[in-house]
Design an enzyme around this catalytic site. Structure first.
Site, short mmCIF file in Angstrom:
data_model
loop_
_atom_site.label_atom_id
_atom_site.label_comp_id
_atom_site.label_asym_id
_atom_site.label_seq_id
_atom_site.Cartn_x
_atom_site.Cartn_y
_atom_site.Cartn_z
N SER A 48 0.89 -1.38 -0.05
CA SER A 48 -0.09 -0.06 -0.02
C SER A 48 0.86 1.16 -0.09
CB SER A 48 -0.84 -0.05 1.29
OG SER A 48 -0.19 -0.10 2.30
N GLY A 85 -1.87 -4.52 1.01
CA GLY A 85 -1.81 -5.62 1.64
C GLY A 85 -0.86 -6.79 1.01
N ASP A 195 -7.43 9.02 8.46
CA ASP A 195 -7.31 7.99 9.39
C ASP A 195 -5.95 8.04 10.13
OD1 ASP A 195 -5.35 7.34 7.51
OD2 ASP A 195 -6.42 5.61 6.56
#
Length: 223
Positions: A48, A85, A195
């Site tokens: 990522s 991932g 986030d």
């Protein structure tokens, strides 16, 4: 704040940075229009950190790096084969096809973070990295190994073993170890997504410029 505290803060901030997300095609990002004429081709085999998570592909550092090189008439084409991932198991499984399809002159292996976050055995991590390097070298590609960092969730012993694995593999296989490129960015909230985990669009040009300065001398012949 001490250097140790800063590093620990970075590790905590990155704890979920490399967790699995939706996968991209194993074809890799199609080569640019420069591909037919570029003297060199860099295959980015990553997770990522290189897959522009949460952004459009053209906003990610890999695409921006290609733009820099194209604008500066640097003869390097970039193929983005990063998947959010991804582990070294997945990278090793995909690499033969990618090498055959893209025939890169250079391969940047930016993998291992997910292995560490999932507590995979360090010996398996080292074996996978070594096999990927061996495969790339067998295809006449020059390998650049991206150093990785993980939080201390699994304890100091595992974290130290994980960090040392990249130094050991680079030394054993005689490949360049590229320094971890997110440490300072992860410490700046203005460069992170909501986030507080993933670098945002404003961070990507900084990463691209850093990679330009770091990678270009490693790919182009001296002089």
């Amino acid at each position: 704040m001490s250097v140790f505290q800063r590093r620990r803060h970075v590790f905590v901030a990155l704890v979920f940075l490399l967790i699995p997300w939706s996968a991209l095609s194993d074809q890799g990002q199609p080569p640019s229009s420069q591909a037919d004429t570029a003297a060199y081709r860099l295959l980015v085999l990553g997770d990522s950190l290189s897959a522009a998570y949460g952004l459009k592909q053209h906003q990610g550092w890999v695409s921006l790096l290609q733009n820099i090189w194209r604008d500066d008439k640097v003869p390097i084409d970039v193929v983005n084969a990063a998947i959010s991932g991804e582990t070294t198991d997945g990278g090793l499984a995909r690499l033969p096809r990618l090498l055959e399809q893209h025939n890169p002159s250079h391969v940047l292996i930016e993998l291992g973070g997910n292995d560490g976050l999932q507590g995979h055995p360090v010996d398996k991590l080292k074996a996978n990295l070594t096999q990927m390097i061996t495969l790339a070298k067998a295809s006449d590609a020059t390998v650049l190994l991206q150093d990785m960092q993980i939080p201390t969730n699994y304890g100091k012993r595992y974290t130290d073993m994980f960090s040392q694995a990249f130094d050991d593999v680079a030394a054993e296989q005689n490949v360049v170890l590229v320094p971890f490129f997110l440490e300072s960015i992860a410490l700046d909230p203005s460069l992170m997504q909501r986030d507080k985990i993933h670098p945002n669009a404003d961070a990507q040009p900084q990463i691209a410029e850093w990679m330009n300065t770091t990678l270009k001398p490693l790919i182009l012949p001296a002089g």
